[in-house]
Design a protein around this motif. Structure first.
Motif, PDB file in Angstrom:
ATOM      1  N   PRO A  28       0.821  -1.217   0.000  1.00 57.16           N
ATOM      2  CA  PRO A  28       0.000   0.000   0.000  1.00 57.16           C
ATOM      3  C   PRO A  28       0.853   1.264   0.000  1.00 57.16           C
ATOM      4  O   PRO A  28       1.959   1.295   0.548  1.00 57.16           O
ATOM      5  CB  PRO A  28      -0.814  -0.124   1.291  1.00 57.16           C
ATOM      6  CG  PRO A  28       0.009  -0.999   2.179  1.00 57.16           C
ATOM      7  CD  PRO A  28       0.713  -1.961   1.267  1.00 57.16           C
TER       8      PRO A  28
ATOM      9  N   TRP B 192      -0.278   3.923   1.427  1.00 57.01           N
ATOM     10  CA  TRP B 192      -0.583   4.498   2.747  1.00 57.01           C
ATOM     11  C   TRP B 192      -1.471   3.505   3.472  1.00 57.01           C
ATOM     12  O   TRP B 192      -2.277   2.801   2.853  1.00 57.01           O
ATOM     13  CB  TRP B 192      -1.300   5.838   2.581  1.00 57.01           C
ATOM     14  CG  TRP B 192      -1.720   6.477   3.875  1.00 57.01           C
ATOM     15  CD1 TRP B 192      -1.009   7.359   4.631  1.00 57.01           C
ATOM     16  CD2 TRP B 192      -2.970   6.287   4.561  1.00 57.01           C
ATOM     17  NE1 TRP B 192      -1.721   7.725   5.740  1.00 57.01           N
ATOM     18  CE2 TRP B 192      -2.937   7.081   5.721  1.00 57.01           C
ATOM     19  CE3 TRP B 192      -4.103   5.517   4.308  1.00 57.01           C
ATOM     20  CZ2 TRP B 192      -3.988   7.134   6.624  1.00 57.01           C
ATOM     21  CZ3 TRP B 192      -5.155   5.561   5.199  1.00 57.01           C
ATOM     22  CH2 TRP B 192      -5.093   6.373   6.345  1.00 57.01           C
ATOM     23  N   SER B 193      -1.323   3.427   4.767  1.00 55.32           N
ATOM     24  CA  SER B 193      -2.156   2.492   5.524  1.00 55.32           C
ATOM     25  C   SER B 193      -2.220   2.910   6.981  1.00 55.32           C
ATOM     26  O   SER B 193      -1.340   3.630   7.482  1.00 55.32           O
ATOM     27  CB  SER B 193      -1.606   1.059   5.422  1.00 55.32           C
ATOM     28  OG  SER B 193      -0.331   0.975   6.039  1.00 55.32           O
TER      29      SER B 193
ATOM     30  N   SER C  83      -3.226   0.766  10.696  1.00 54.94           N
ATOM     31  CA  SER C  83      -3.497  -0.587  11.177  1.00 54.94           C
ATOM     32  C   SER C  83      -3.614  -0.590  12.691  1.00 54.94           C
ATOM     33  O   SER C  83      -3.020   0.236  13.388  1.00 54.94           O
ATOM     34  CB  SER C  83      -2.383  -1.547  10.736  1.00 54.94           C
ATOM     35  OG  SER C  83      -1.126  -1.112  11.230  1.00 54.94           O
TER      36      SER C  83
ATOM     37  N   SER D 134      -7.662  -2.646   9.744  1.00 52.14           N
ATOM     38  CA  SER D 134      -6.663  -1.969   8.915  1.00 52.14           C
ATOM     39  C   SER D 134      -7.331  -1.339   7.706  1.00 52.14           C
ATOM     40  O   SER D 134      -8.381  -1.804   7.238  1.00 52.14           O
ATOM     41  CB  SER D 134      -5.572  -2.945   8.454  1.00 52.14           C
ATOM     42  OG  SER D 134      -6.100  -3.888   7.536  1.00 52.14           O
ATOM     43  N   ILE D 135      -6.733  -0.265   7.225  1.00 52.11           N
ATOM     44  CA  ILE D 135      -7.131   0.368   5.960  1.00 52.11           C
ATOM     45  C   ILE D 135      -5.864   0.512   5.126  1.00 52.11           C
ATOM     46  O   ILE D 135      -4.871   1.075   5.586  1.00 52.11           O
ATOM     47  CB  ILE D 135      -7.771   1.749   6.174  1.00 52.11           C
ATOM     48  CG1 ILE D 135      -9.044   1.648   7.012  1.00 52.11           C
ATOM     49  CG2 ILE D 135      -8.096   2.402   4.829  1.00 52.11           C
ATOM     50  CD1 ILE D 135      -9.700   2.991   7.272  1.00 52.11           C
ATOM     51  N   SER D 136      -5.893   0.000   3.904  1.00 52.71           N
ATOM     52  CA  SER D 136      -4.735   0.065   3.010  1.00 52.71           C
ATOM     53  C   SER D 136      -5.140   0.738   1.709  1.00 52.71           C
ATOM     54  O   SER D 136      -6.190   0.417   1.141  1.00 52.71           O
ATOM     55  CB  SER D 136      -4.196  -1.341   2.718  1.00 52.71           C
ATOM     56  OG  SER D 136      -3.830  -2.002   3.916  1.00 52.71           O
TER      57      SER D 136
ATOM     58  N   THR E 128      -4.627   1.011  -2.045  1.00 48.71           N
ATOM     59  CA  THR E 128      -4.116   0.232  -3.172  1.00 48.71           C
ATOM     60  C   THR E 128      -4.496   0.929  -4.478  1.00 48.71           C
ATOM     61  O   THR E 128      -5.266   1.893  -4.470  1.00 48.71           O
ATOM     62  CB  THR E 128      -4.709  -1.187  -3.150  1.00 48.71           C
ATOM     63  OG1 THR E 128      -6.124  -1.101  -3.412  1.00 48.71           O
ATOM     64  CG2 THR E 128      -4.489  -1.850  -1.794  1.00 48.71           C
TER      65      THR E 128
ATOM     66  N   TYR F 230      -9.365   1.909  -1.366  1.00 46.14           N
ATOM     67  CA  TYR F 230      -9.089   1.551   0.022  1.00 46.14           C
ATOM     68  C   TYR F 230      -9.596   0.140   0.308  1.00 46.14           C
ATOM     69  O   TYR F 230     -10.757  -0.176   0.033  1.00 46.14           O
ATOM     70  CB  TYR F 230      -9.771   2.528   0.977  1.00 46.14           C
ATOM     71  CG  TYR F 230      -9.036   3.830   1.143  1.00 46.14           C
ATOM     72  CD1 TYR F 230      -7.852   3.887   1.870  1.00 46.14           C
ATOM     73  CD2 TYR F 230      -9.517   5.001   0.581  1.00 46.14           C
ATOM     74  CE1 TYR F 230      -7.163   5.083   2.030  1.00 46.14           C
ATOM     75  CE2 TYR F 230      -8.845   6.202   0.733  1.00 46.14           C
ATOM     76  CZ  TYR F 230      -7.666   6.227   1.460  1.00 46.14           C
ATOM     77  OH  TYR F 230      -6.989   7.405   1.611  1.00 46.14           O
TER      78      TYR F 230
ATOM     79  N   GLN G 185      -9.688   9.663   3.038  1.00 45.87           N
ATOM     80  CA  GLN G 185      -9.841   8.813   4.218  1.00 45.87           C
ATOM     81  C   GLN G 185     -10.071   9.665   5.464  1.00 45.87           C
ATOM     82  O   GLN G 185     -10.910   9.338   6.310  1.00 45.87           O
ATOM     83  CB  GLN G 185      -8.596   7.927   4.374  1.00 45.87           C
ATOM     84  CG  GLN G 185      -8.712   6.862   5.442  1.00 45.87           C
ATOM     85  CD  GLN G 185      -8.330   7.374   6.819  1.00 45.87           C
ATOM     86  OE1 GLN G 185      -7.626   8.368   6.955  1.00 45.87           O
ATOM     87  NE2 GLN G 185      -8.812   6.698   7.855  1.00 45.87           N
TER      88      GLN G 185
ATOM     89  N   THR H 277      -4.672   3.105  16.280  1.00 47.28           N
ATOM     90  CA  THR H 277      -4.159   2.824  14.937  1.00 47.28           C
ATOM     91  C   THR H 277      -2.885   3.621  14.686  1.00 47.28           C
ATOM     92  O   THR H 277      -2.629   4.642  15.331  1.00 47.28           O
ATOM     93  CB  THR H 277      -5.194   3.184  13.855  1.00 47.28           C
ATOM     94  OG1 THR H 277      -5.551   4.567  13.995  1.00 47.28           O
ATOM     95  CG2 THR H 277      -6.436   2.313  13.980  1.00 47.28           C
TER      96      THR H 277
END
Length: 239
Positions: free
Chosen positions: A23, A25-26, A28, A33-35, A37, A41, A102, A127
């Motif tokens: 990713p 940006w992410s 976790s 988690s948010i990645s 791609t 997202y 985000q 996170t």
């Protein structure tokens, strides 16, 4: 072909390929988690996975690809470097805008919004946000694009050595001079230009001379146009 332009293309490809596997940006936390791609997202929450595709995410890699390709496919004008720089800056801007998406739509007063099969829930979990390697490569691409624009892609002072016969053919095609391909070279009128190992041979009815690329091109153009012509090929020169 300039090495600087090849480096710019390599960075663009590296950014896109790496982004597929890691990713940009992410954030976790425990079971969450948010990645970011190339397709949006990817949100994972207690085994559930959802994809949220902001429209700007597709512009990121499209602009980056354009920034890498333009200096290679449009080499006759310096304006390709200007346009490539614009695309790289736009790509970085779209990435930052996607990350802000985000912050705007997936967070609320410290709570993270997680999609569920029936709607959304607000989650308050510890996170940690992380910028991935693709983001730094995109930043390097933007910096290199600006540097290439400012120096007309000449800061290394080197070129990629190409087949001299291909270079001769390119000039003849641009000037619409008729020629024929022969084994190991080309024939223009009564002369032949042949590559032998690392040398160029200029062959006419009376003699065979070893010449450099510039002389070979000039002689071919002279014969083709029936008059002395000075030929110069400059990447990203003045229009």
């Amino acid at each position: 072909m300039r090495v600087e332009a090849l480096l710019q293309f390599a960075l663009a490809i590296a950014f896109i390929v790496l982004w597929v596997f890691m990713p940009a940006w992410s954030i976790s936390g425990a079971n969450y988690s948010i990645s970011l791609t190339p397709w949006g997202y990817v949100v994972r929450f207690f085994g559930e996975t959802h994809v949220i595709p902001p429209p700007t995410v597709y512009a990121v890699w499209l602009f980056a690809l354009d920034a890498g390709l333009l200096p290679l496919v449009w080499r006759r004008s310096r304006y390709s470097l200007y346009l490539a720089t614009l695309f790289s800056v736009l790509s970085l801007s779209m990435l930052m805008d996607t990350i802000l998406f985000q912050q705007r739509y997936l967070q609320f007063h410290g709570y993270t919004i997680a999609p569920t099969p029936t709607g959304y829930i607000y989650v308050l979990l510890s996170t940690k946000p992380v910028l991935g390697l693709p983001t730094y490569i995109l930043l390097a691409l933007t910096i290199l694009s600006i540097f290439n624009m400012a120096t007309r892609a000449r800061w290394l002072g080197t070129r990629v050595i190409e087949d001299p016969i291909v270079a001769v053919e390119r000039v003849l095609k641009v000037l619409h001079i008729e020629y024929s391909r022969i084994e190991g070279g080309v024939k223009v009128g009564g002369i032949k230009i042949i590559r032998r190992d690392d040398s160029l041979l200029l062959v006419n009815e009376h003699r065979i001379d070893e010449v450099d690329l510039g002389t070979a091109i000039t002689e071919a153009v002279k014969v083709g146009l029936k008059q002395p012509v000075s030929v110069g090929v400059v990447d990203y020169g003045e229009d």
